[in-house]
Design an enzyme around this catalytic site. Structure first.
Site, PDB file in Angstrom:
ATOM      1  CB  CYS A  79      -0.948   0.040   1.188  1.00 63.75           C
ATOM      2  SG  CYS A  79      -2.144  -1.287   1.202  1.00 63.75           S
ATOM      3  CG  HIS A 134      -0.448   3.722   4.079  1.00 63.23           C
ATOM      4  ND1 HIS A 134      -1.123   2.554   3.833  1.00 63.23           N
ATOM      5  CD2 HIS A 134       0.131   3.578   5.285  1.00 63.23           C
ATOM      6  CE1 HIS A 134      -0.950   1.737   4.854  1.00 63.23           C
ATOM      7  NE2 HIS A 134      -0.199   2.337   5.747  1.00 63.23           N
ATOM      8  CG  ASP A 351      -3.378  -0.234  -2.900  1.00 65.44           C
ATOM      9  OD1 ASP A 351      -3.954  -1.270  -3.299  1.00 65.44           O
ATOM     10  OD2 ASP A 351      -3.115  -0.039  -1.702  1.00 65.44           O
TER      11      ASP A 351
END
Ligand SMILES: *[C@@H]1O[C@H](CO)[C@@H](O)[C@H](O)[C@H]1NC(C)=O
Ligand SMILES: *[C@@H]1O[C@H](CO)[C@@H](O)[C@H](O)[C@H]1NC(C)=O
Ligand SMILES: *[C@@H]1O[C@H](CO)[C@@H](O)[C@H](O)[C@H]1NC(C)=O
Ligand SMILES: *[C@@H]1O[C@H](CO)[C@@H](O)[C@H](O)[C@H]1NC(C)=O
Ligand SMILES: *[C@@H]1O[C@H](CO)[C@@H](O)[C@H](O)[C@H]1NC(C)=O
Ligand SMILES: *[C@@H]1O[C@H](CO)[C@@H](O)[C@H](O)[C@H]1NC(C)=O
Ligand SMILES: *[C@@H]1O[C@H](CO)[C@@H](O)[C@H](O)[C@H]1NC(C)=O
Ligand SMILES: *[C@@H]1O[C@H](CO)[C@@H](O)[C@H](O)[C@H]1NC(C)=O
Ligand SMILES: *[C@@H]1O[C@H](CO)[C@@H](O)[C@H](O)[C@H]1NC(C)=O
Ligand SMILES: *[C@@H]1O[C@H](CO)[C@@H](O)[C@H](O)[C@H]1NC(C)=O
Length: 588
Positions: A79, A134, A351
């Site tokens: 991520c 994130h 992602d």
């Protein structure tokens, strides 16, 4: 000859300019288009419109009015590094972020402009709901507010990633991996992605109200709180980030009925890859530790998933995906209702991908195709939807009412391209199709340039496919795409999947061409970030013509000696040498 080339160049440049102007004129009243950017966590191309047996009618309806890229890849299959990479338009070696926690690029790498920041700097109202950046140190604990966003980002409060919220057969609550729930019985009677959709829907109503003062008065007669400052106005750039189908698979239980277990099929390549070097292996620890997954929890770095659980996991991933499809349907139908469907560009992606039992692998954390491949589609009003002739653009379709219908035929009214696309291309692409300055390709010393990108605009491909009587000056498109993954050790250890920067000692560079995937695992110095290209620790080669499912590593087969030599050279030359060759001779 010279004269001919010169005329050709001039002609191609002219075509490109005319098409760009046409594209701008498509948007009503010459105003700037809005942008809705949808990013879905851990999302492989598990969509009906990508040919998979998954119920995603709302995303397929979007695909039927979009161009979808069928060979799009993330630059790192985890991520935080992937998101910081595509949001800044640079590769992990330039953001210097290969892990979750260690750094904020503005402080550690360079003060790089992000996609939303570029739109904000160009007069857009930019806002974010859910997981776009994130969370945490890699975005300075603010999701890069205020640089990227006009208002602080909305985060749903109830993530419950590791809480015991899943009812078990014993009547108690557990922290399960597979977790179908009765939403009304969940904390707060909701789920995070439902909250994010509600926020985004509310924001769309407010933005529409701002656009139309009469509406504004009517809307505020109700007592719903406004999330948007009415003093501000369109155009907007709204990013909405969905958490599912990330683990745990906590989704409204009714979606499970779409995927009866007896209809589930195993991955077509469920066995270990032959001659895989140990450093390429990831042991899906995040799945393995699930209370409900009957495998060795610790130190069994290779234990397989029992076949029944293989099917249960696929069922849960697809059910969570259909749930997200419904949320996207709610959002897109609102976009149409409030009158934004014909002046809003929509981009949808994940992602990175997620392995669903291919090669005995689960989760991400590798360079395999199933970990790096993502869906990528762009809806550009009047450009990508011209073959769509339904009166409505985004009706809400309940995935639960499409029981036997994996109907991808509606997607044929959309456009598709198998041209290589990388997530670093998002920044230049969105800039170009919205009519903003396109970030140029970064110089070799990327660190001192704020506004540039290490991808290229996909607009020439979009024009070529949707629009153009003549070719838009593409002489040769990008001929390779690149991903990478770090490792702490050559043999699997408990840090294999997510090493922190001080633990990273090896970098696996993966290059994907039309016929091959080629990987070298190289010594990496986590203090200087230097890579020792002279001493590969392991090499992988997959030949797609004979082995499209990456079942055998053939790097040491004599028949491939010359191929390996050539690909090793190209990998060292890296992405710059794979860039498209277009009208101006090098790249766009
Ligand atoms: C866009 O949609 C609105 C409302 O649905 C309509 O009034 C307008 O004419 C449309 N514009 C274009 C260019 O289609
Ligand atoms: C980084 O860029 C932002 C936006 O252009 C600017 O406001 C800020 O001052 C810059 N920071 C540094 C340390 O240069
Ligand atoms: C990051 O956050 C810290 C603490 O809030 C702040 O002092 C610092 O200025 C921020 N960094 C940037 C580049 O804005
Ligand atoms: C979900 O929970 C509510 C409240 O306990 C209950 O009324 C409802 O029947 C449940 N739904 C299902 C499908 O079990
Ligand atoms: C996977 O391995 C098993 C056991 O070695 C074998 O029986 C099976 O045929 C293999 N499956 C495939 C798809 O290669
Ligand atoms: C699939 O969708 C198309 C277009 O909406 C429709 O014409 C066709 O009948 C559908 N096919 C099935 C099997 O439902
Ligand atoms: C451009 O379009 C032509 C034919 O429509 C196609 O053959 C070619 O592959 C396309 N080029 C790219 C880069 O998409
Ligand atoms: C990494 O580079 C630093 C600085 O040159 C050096 O001191 C260190 O020994 C290197 N580490 C390894 C593992 O080679
Ligand atoms: C290639 O390498 C693998 C793993 O090291 C080994 O098992 C295999 O025998 C080698 N094959 C050839 C053709 O050298
Ligand atoms: C890609 O293009 C570069 C530069 O033109 C060339 O050196 C390389 O061989 C090409 N690679 C492939 C796989 O076609």
């Amino acid at each position: 000859m010279m004269m001919f080339l010169f005329t050709l160049l001039l002609c191609l440049v002219k075509v490109k300019v005319i098409i760009s102007i046409q594209l701008q004129q498509q948007f009503n009243k010459g105003g700037k288009p809005n942008v809705l950017f949808l990013v879905i966590d851990d999302f492989r191309p598990a969509l009906g419109s990508y040919g998979e047996r998954v119920h995603t009618p709302n995303m397929d309806q979007l695909a039927a009015q979009s161009i979808r890229f069928t060979d799009a890849r993330a630059q790192q299959a985890v991520c935080a590094p992937s998101r910081i990479s595509f949001l800044t338009g640079r590769r992990p070696d330039s953001t210097l972020l290969w892990d979750f926690r260690s750094s904020y690029w503005r402080q550690s790498a360079g003060n790089y402009t992000t996609i939303p920041q570029h739109f904000k700097d160009n007069g857009y109202y930019t806002l974010s709901a859910g997981k776009v950046f994130h969370h945490g140190p890699c975005s300075n604990n603010t999701d890069d507010y205020p640089y990227s966003w006009s208002v602080p980002c909305y985060w749903p409060t109830r993530e419950h990633k590791t809480s015991k919220v899943c009812p078990g057969p014993d009547g108690k609550l557990h922290a399960y991996t597979m977790c179908p729930v009765n939403v009304t019985e969940q904390p707060g009677g909701t789920l995070p992605d439902i909250d994010s959709t509600n926020y985004a829907i509310s924001a769309l109503h407010d933005l529409a109200a701002v656009k139309d003062e009469k509406n504004l008065l009517m809307h505020h007669k109700g007592n719903k709180p406004s999330v948007i400052n009415p003093a501000l106005h369109t155009p907007f750039f709204m990013a909405v980030g969905y958490h599912k189908p990330h683990l745990p698979f906590r989704y409204p239980e009714e979606y499970k009925s779409l995927y009866p277990l007896h209809t589930m099929k195993m991955a077509p390549n469920p066995n270990y890859t032959k001659d895989l070097p140990p450093v390429a292996w990831e042991h899906w620890r995040d799945v393995r530790v699930g209370e409900d997954i009957p495998v060795q929890k610790e130190k069994d770095y290779y234990g397989p998933m029992p076949p029944k659980y293989h099917l249960l996991m696929r069922q849960a991933y697809f059910a969570a995906t259909s749930y997200i499809d419904h949320e996207i349907g709610r959002l897109l139908s609102t976009l149409e209702q409030v009158g934004f469907a014909n002046n809003t560009i929509i981009a949808l992606t994940g992602d990175h991908g997620w392995q669903l039992g291919e090669h005995q692998e689960w989760s991400k954390y590798s360079n395999y195709d199933s970990a790096t491949q993502v869906p990528l589609m762009f809806y550009i009003p009047q450009v990508t939807n011209k073959r769509w002739n339904h009166p409505h653009r985004f009706s809400l379709i309940n995935p639960l009412n499409t029981i036997t219908d994996f109907n991808t035929s509606c997607a044929t009214s959309g456009f598709a391209s198998d041209a290589f696309a990388e997530l670093v291309d998002l920044f230049p692409t969105l800039s170009e199709i919205a009519g903003l300055t396109v970030p140029p390709v970064c110089p070799i010393d990327t660190f001192h340039t704020q506004f540039c990108s290490e991808g290229v605009s996909l607009a020439p491909v979009i024009h070529n496919i949707t629009d153009t009587p003549s070719k838009v000056g593409i002489i040769r498109w990008k001929n390779a795409s690149f991903s990478q993954y770090p490792r702490p050790t050559f043999y699997p250890s408990h840090k294999t999947n997510t090493p922190q920067l001080p633990e990273i000692n090896i970098m696996g560079y993966s290059m994907h061409t039309k016929d091959y995937r080629y990987v070298e695992w190289l010594p990496f110095n986590h203090t200087t970030f230097a890579v020792n290209w002279l001493k590969p620790l392991a090499v992988e080669l997959y030949s797609y013509r004979e082995d499209p499912l990456e079942m055998q590593n053939v790097y040491n087969h004599t028949a491939y000696q010359n191929v390996v030599k050539d690909l090793a050279r190209q990998l060292r030359q890296n992405w710059r040498h794979a860039l498209p060759i277009t009208h101006n001779g090098t790249h766009p």
